[in-house]
Scaffold this motif. Structure first.
Motif, PDB file in Angstrom:
ATOM      1  N   ILE A  91      -0.600  14.677  -3.573  1.00  0.00           N
ATOM      2  CA  ILE A  91      -0.004  15.895  -3.011  1.00  0.00           C
ATOM      3  C   ILE A  91      -1.038  16.997  -3.113  1.00  0.00           C
ATOM      4  N   LEU A  92      -1.620  17.378  -1.995  1.00  0.00           N
ATOM      5  CA  LEU A  92      -2.703  18.360  -2.008  1.00  0.00           C
ATOM      6  C   LEU A  92      -2.201  19.796  -2.036  1.00  0.00           C
ATOM      7  N   LYS A  93      -1.034  20.030  -1.427  1.00  0.00           N
ATOM      8  CA  LYS A  93      -0.490  21.389  -1.397  1.00  0.00           C
ATOM      9  C   LYS A  93       0.995  21.315  -1.078  1.00  0.00           C
ATOM     10  N   SER A  94       1.676  22.442  -1.183  1.00  0.00           N
ATOM     11  CA  SER A  94       3.104  22.504  -0.886  1.00  0.00           C
ATOM     12  C   SER A  94       3.371  22.226   0.591  1.00  0.00           C
ATOM     13  N   GLY A  95       4.572  21.722   0.863  1.00  0.00           N
ATOM     14  CA  GLY A  95       4.963  21.477   2.239  1.00  0.00           C
ATOM     15  C   GLY A  95       5.477  20.067   2.438  1.00  0.00           C
ATOM     16  N   THR A  96       5.450  19.619   3.666  1.00  0.00           N
ATOM     17  CA  THR A  96       5.948  18.282   4.002  1.00  0.00           C
ATOM     18  C   THR A  96       4.961  17.211   3.556  1.00  0.00           C
ATOM     19  N   GLN A  97       5.487  16.204   2.866  1.00  0.00           N
ATOM     20  CA  GLN A  97       4.680  15.082   2.389  1.00  0.00           C
ATOM     21  C   GLN A  97       5.204  13.805   3.050  1.00  0.00           C
ATOM     22  N   THR A  98       4.328  12.827   3.214  1.00  0.00           N
ATOM     23  CA  THR A  98       4.743  11.551   3.805  1.00  0.00           C
ATOM     24  C   THR A  98       4.626  10.416   2.789  1.00  0.00           C
ATOM     25  N   ILE A  99       5.551   9.502   2.855  1.00  0.00           N
ATOM     26  CA  ILE A  99       5.481   8.264   2.073  1.00  0.00           C
ATOM     27  C   ILE A  99       5.565   7.093   3.055  1.00  0.00           C
ATOM     28  N   THR A 100       4.593   6.236   2.989  1.00  0.00           N
ATOM     29  CA  THR A 100       4.548   5.044   3.839  1.00  0.00           C
ATOM     30  C   THR A 100       4.575   3.813   2.955  1.00  0.00           C
ATOM     31  N   TYR A 101       5.467   2.888   3.264  1.00  0.00           N
ATOM     32  CA  TYR A 101       5.423   1.616   2.534  1.00  0.00           C
ATOM     33  C   TYR A 101       5.094   0.495   3.503  1.00  0.00           C
ATOM     34  N   ARG A 102       4.314  -0.450   3.009  1.00  0.00           N
ATOM     35  CA  ARG A 102       3.895  -1.605   3.791  1.00  0.00           C
ATOM     36  C   ARG A 102       4.393  -2.852   3.060  1.00  0.00           C
ATOM     37  N   LEU A 103       5.181  -3.655   3.743  1.00  0.00           N
ATOM     38  CA  LEU A 103       5.776  -4.838   3.141  1.00  0.00           C
ATOM     39  C   LEU A 103       5.100  -6.102   3.679  1.00  0.00           C
ATOM     40  N   TYR A 104       4.836  -7.032   2.767  1.00  0.00           N
ATOM     41  CA  TYR A 104       4.192  -8.298   3.115  1.00  0.00           C
ATOM     42  C   TYR A 104       5.016  -9.460   2.570  1.00  0.00           C
ATOM     43  N   PRO A 105       4.892 -10.646   3.187  1.00  0.00           N
ATOM     44  CA  PRO A 105       5.650 -11.815   2.721  1.00  0.00           C
ATOM     45  C   PRO A 105       5.212 -12.275   1.327  1.00  0.00           C
ATOM     46  N   LEU A 106       6.048 -13.088   0.713  1.00  0.00           N
ATOM     47  CA  LEU A 106       5.793 -13.596  -0.631  1.00  0.00           C
ATOM     48  C   LEU A 106       4.679 -14.634  -0.673  1.00  0.00           C
ATOM     49  N   GLU A 107       4.380 -15.268   0.445  1.00  0.00           N
ATOM     50  CA  GLU A 107       3.378 -16.330   0.518  1.00  0.00           C
ATOM     51  C   GLU A 107       3.661 -17.403  -0.546  1.00  0.00           C
ATOM     52  N   ASP A 108       2.759 -17.603  -1.521  1.00  0.00           N
ATOM     53  CA  ASP A 108       2.918 -18.695  -2.490  1.00  0.00           C
ATOM     54  C   ASP A 108       3.587 -18.264  -3.797  1.00  0.00           C
ATOM     55  N   LEU A 109       4.137 -17.073  -3.844  1.00  0.00           N
ATOM     56  CA  LEU A 109       4.705 -16.587  -5.109  1.00  0.00           C
ATOM     57  C   LEU A 109       5.932 -17.379  -5.554  1.00  0.00           C
TER      58      LEU A 109
END
Length: 338
Positions: A91-109
Motif C-alpha cells: 500500500i503506497l498511499k491512501s485511496g483505492t487498493q486492488t487485490i488480485t488472486y490467481r488460482l491454479y490446479p492441485l496437480e500432484d498434491l
C-alpha cells in the motif's frame, strides 16, 4: 527466500517501540555501518499507525495474491493459513487498493508417496477462494482478534444457479476486487516506474538477467556494502510502510548480514520465465508454477543459492523484483530492487 523486510513482515510486524530520531545521512554516504541510521531517519512518527492485512481461505487449489499488482503472498501446497498476512508493504498511499488472486490446479498434491491419487490439471467444482481484508487502527494499541475491523469480505463466484466454482474446468483463474485504505505515509515506490513492456523483450530480459547475476555475484563475494547500496530502496519502502523502529531495523539487518556472510553456492539460472506485475512496471525472473524444471522450484525466484548448516544442505531463494524509474535509460544500474 529472503529479501530484507519481506521475511520480517511475518515475524516482527506487530512490535513497536520508541526511539530517538537519528541524524540524516546523505544517500551517497550510506554503508553497511550506517544504513540502519539512514533508513530509520526516513521513518516518521505518526499519531496513529494503521495496519491492513488479509486472511485468505482457499479450497481445492493453490494460489497467489497480489496487492496493487505486487506479488505479496503465494501458497503452493495444501496449507490453510490462520494468521492474517500484513499488506502495508504494497500500500503506497491512501485511496483505492486492488487485490488480485490467481488460482491454479492441485496437480500432484493429491498423489501420495505410493503414487495413489489423481493428478488434477484443472480447477475443481468445489474450488473456492474467500478473502477478508481487515484493519488494525493502530499497531501500538492492539493487534488481537478483538481489535480487527473488517474492511471487506470477498467470496469467489459460482456458476449461475449452482454451487459450482465459476472457474471449474479451467487451468487458471484470476479475479480482482478493490477496497479503500487510509495510511499516514506516501511512498512513491514503483508507481512512477516505466512501462517495461515498451522495451524490446529480448533486450529487457538480457538486462534483467545481468542484474540478477550481479546480485548473485555480490552475495557470493559477501560484498555487504555493495548490496546495501543497491537494496536500500527496498528497505526504505518496507520500513516506512510498517512504521519500523531503529531497534527493529537493527535486528533485521543483523539477520540480513548473517545471510550475506554465509558460505554459499549460487546456482545457475536455467528454465526460468520473465514475468511482469503492476501494469508491467515490475519485472522478475521465476520458475513456472505449472511446469517448473524441478518440482521443488515451483513458483520460486530464478536466483537462489545452497548453503550448509547442522541440518544439512538448505536453500535460500532471492526474490528480485525490479522496476525502472520513469525517464531513466534501461540499464543494469538504473533497475531498482523492490
Amino acid at each position: 527466500m529472503k529479501r530484507l523486510f519481506i521475511l520480517e513482515l511475518f515475524t516482527t510486524f506487530f512490535t513497536i517501540v520508541g526511539y530517538s530520531q537519528p541524524k540524516n545521512i546523505p544517500l551517497a554516504e550510506v554503508t553497511s555501518e550506517n544504513v540502519v541510521d539512514y533508513i530509520a531517519s526516513k521513518v516518521k512518527v505518526y499519531d496513529k499507525n494503521p495496519v491492513y492485512a488479509i486472511r485468505p481461505l482457499q479450497n481445492s487449489c493453490v494460489y497467489e495474491i497480489l496487492v496493487n499488482g505486487y506479488l505479496l503472498h503465494k501458497n503452493y501446497d495444501l496449507q490453510k493459513l490462520g494468521t492474517p498476512i500484513p499488506i502495508n508493504a504494497a500500500i503506497l498511499k491512501s485511496g483505492t487498493q486492488t487485490i488480485t488472486y490467481r488460482l491454479y490446479p492441485l496437480e500432484d498434491l493429491m498423489v501420495d508417496t505410493y503414487g495413489k491419487g489423481d493428478t488434477v490439471h484443472t480447477l475443481l467444482k468445489n474450488t473456492s477462494m474467500n478473502i477478508e481484508v481487515i484493519k488494525y487502527e493502530d499497531v501500538k494499541t492492539g493487534t488481537r482478534i478483538g481489535d480487527e475491523i473488517l474492511v471487506t469480505k470477498h467470496e469467489s463466484s459460482t456458476k449461475k444457479g449452482t454451487r459450482e466454482f465459476i472457474g471449474s474446468g479451467l487451468p487458471y483463474y484470476e479475479y480482482t476486487f478493490t477496497f479503500n485504505a487510509t495510511v499516514p505515509y506516501n511512498n512513491e515506490g514503483w508507481s512512477n516506474g516505466e512501462d517495461l513492456k515498451k522495451f524490446d523483450k529480448e533486450e529487457l530480459e538480457k538486462i534483467v538477467v545481468k542484474k540478477n547475476l550481479l546480485i548473485g555475484k555480490l552475495y557470493k563475494e559477501k560484498n555487504l556494502d555493495s548490496l546495501v547500496k543497491i537494496e536500500h530502496f527496498n528497505k526504505l519502502i518496507y520500513g516506512i510502510a510498517n512504521y519500523r523502529t531503529k531497534e527493529e531495523f537493527q535486528g533485521i539487518f543483523d539477520q540480513y548480514k548473517a545471510d550475506v556472510f554465509k558460505e554459499k553456492e549460487i546456482q545457475s539460472m536455467e528454465g526460468y520465465q520473465m514475468e511482469f506485475y503492476s501494469e508491467h512496471k515490475i519485472v522478475t525472473l521465476r520458475y513456472s508454477i505449472t511446469t517448473p524444471p524441478d518440482p521443488r522450484l515451483k513458483g520460486q525466484p530464478a536466483l537462489y543459492y545452497l548453503y550448509k548448516d547442522e541440518y544439512g544442505t538448505l536453500v535460500d531463494f532471492l526474490s528480485i523484483y525490479l522496476f525502472l524509474p520513469k525517464g531513466k535509460p534501461l540499464t543494469v544500474e538504473n533497475l531498482q530492487i523492490l
